[in-house]
Design an enzyme around this catalytic site. Structure first.
Site, PDB file in Angstrom:
ATOM      1  N   CYS A   1       3.550  -4.655   6.581  1.00  0.00           N
ATOM      2  CA  CYS A   1       3.139  -4.411   5.195  1.00  0.00           C
ATOM      3  C   CYS A   1       4.323  -3.938   4.368  1.00  0.00           C
ATOM      4  O   CYS A   1       5.372  -3.557   4.898  1.00  0.00           O
ATOM      5  CB  CYS A   1       2.034  -3.365   5.152  1.00  0.00           C
TER       6      CYS A   1
ATOM      7  N   HIS B   1       0.830  -1.216   0.000  1.00  0.00           N
ATOM      8  CA  HIS B   1       0.000   0.000   0.000  1.00  0.00           C
ATOM      9  C   HIS B   1       0.856   1.255   0.000  1.00  0.00           C
ATOM     10  O   HIS B   1       2.079   1.215   0.201  1.00  0.00           O
ATOM     11  CB  HIS B   1      -0.939  -0.003   1.209  1.00  0.00           C
TER      12      HIS B   1
END
Length: 421
Positions: free
Chosen positions: A346, A328
């Site tokens: 992440c 992301h």
């Protein structure tokens, strides 16, 4: 000739004898012949032939005379689907190679001849199988029909468990869940648990290929207390495979390399998980994409008010695990991207790079992490880690059919024509 459940001594009718196989539904040529040498008209067996036969037994078509042989055998159900079978080397016996379905009417068309006479006789016979029990094993396929990446497994979820201690029942299920592809590739089912199977090829699906999944389980006897039921979707599941997109992140170098069909199309500076939150190593598959969502520390077990707690709006989120690992946009960590790992697990990148990545990938595309200090991606339970199992482990002790030639109902022959003796 007739259809009947064979008595223990093999006698069927008119004095005809076949090889005794208890529980068979036999078809036999009557003995003798007319003075001209033409076989007598084939007679439909009485008694059990008119009764509902047990779907668990084999179906045998046999020539009762030594001088007779079978020229053509066709067995179809009331939907017109062929029952596959095998003809003996001497062309005197045919037997089914897939099970009869419960609660089904069958039509058997047989052509036979006395060798050397030049005369043939043809007979069409009909029978029905007993209805199934009330307990039905249904199957739900996933994902939905559509276009996916080369790493997308096929999932089959059963309505009842089939435990590993019943390998014969599992084999019935595997044979009935059919996956075909164009071009053909080697692939196999794997039991994730007692009620879930995944199917994947030995290697990633070929780019721009087609995959079709359907069930032949309906009406099939799985074991003594369970019969196959409907599949969902009712029609075949069809997948189109797109380009081979692979995103490979080297966590120690802090860069992601994105390839399309083997050619590098982008190199992106990234940051991955810091100490205590290391990003998992291994091959993952894109699960879903969300243009904007909110991420909170509670989702990964971080208590509100702690130093590591976060509550942030996130853009261009591409999910790769159900536990919350994404690729992301992370504009707050741009200074560390390409040089340090500062995330909570992440893979973060700039807003522009995340937007490009978001538009480039689709569900089923490959996202791989190497050289991270994190744990290995589990094969199951947290997304699609299927590709982290070796092919040998995937197939296991009881491999399913692995030759996935492209076939349709129209191209599967229902007839067997033995060559001349």
């Amino acid at each position: 000739m007739g259809v009947s459940a064979a008595p223990p001594d093999g006698t069927l009718w008119r004095g005809t004898r076949c090889t005794a196989i208890p529980g068979n539904h036999g078809l036999c040529l009557p003995p003798g012949g007319t003075p001209s040498g033409v076989l007598q008209p084939l007679a439909f067996g009485s008694g059990a032939a008119r009764q509902a036969v047990h779907p668990g037994g084999p179906l045998v078509v046999a020539a009762g005379e030594r001088e007779a042989r079978l020229l053509d055998v066709s067995v179809r159900d009331d939907r017109g689907l062929a029952l596959a079978g095998v003809l003996s080397g001497d062309a005197r016996q045919w037997s089914n190679s897939e099970p009869l379905r419960a609660g089904t009417r069958y039509t058997v068309t047989v052509t036979a001849e006395r060798i050397g006479s030049g005369h043939t006789v043809e007979r069409t016979l009909r029978f029905r199988t007993a209805p199934p029990t009330d307990r039905r094993l249904t199957v739900t396929f996933g994902p939905k029909s559509g276009t996916y990446g080369v790493g997308q497994p096929v999932e089959a979820v059963l309505s009842h468990p089939v435990p590993a201690r019943d390998p014969q029942a599992r084999a019935v299920v595997e044979r009935a869940l059919r996956v075909t592809s164009q071009p053909a590739v080697e692939g196999s089912w794997h039991w994730v648990d007692n009620a879930t199977l995944h199917y994947r090829p030995k290697q990633f699906w070929p780019p721009n290929s087609r995959v079709e999944v359907h069930s032949a389980l309906d009406g099939i006897r799985v074991n003594a207390w369970l019969y196959g039921g409907r599949a969902y979707p009712a029609k075949s599941l069809r997948l189109t495979i797109g380009d081979r997109i692979e995103a490979i992140t080297d966590a120690s170098e802090h860069y992601m390399t994105v390839k399309r069909n083997g050619r590098v199309i982008n190199t992106i500076p990234v940051t991955t998980g810091k100490a205590g939150y290391r990003t998992r190593n291994g091959i993952k598959v894109v699960l879903e994409k969300t243009r904007q969502l909110r991420m909170r520390g509670e989702s990964i077990g971080i208590a509100r008010g702690s130093r590591d707690y976060f509550d942030l709006p996130v853009h261009y989120a591409t999910r790769v695990t159900w536990s919350g690992e994404y690729v992301h946009a992370a504009p707050w960590s741009v200074a560390s991207q390409g040089s340090a790992n500062v995330s909570h697990g992440c893979t973060g990148m700039s807003m522009d790079d995340a937007a490009w990545f978001y538009e480039t990938v689709r569900p089923g595309d490959i996202v791989q992490v190497i050289n991270s200090e994190g744990e290995r991606m589990a094969p199951f339970g947290n997304g699609f880690g299927d590709w982290n199992l070796t092919w040998k482990k995937w197939r296991g002790k009881h491999p399913a059919r692995v030759d996935t030639a492209w076939r349709t109902a129209d191209t599967v022959s229902a007839r067997l024509r033995p060559g001349a003796a």
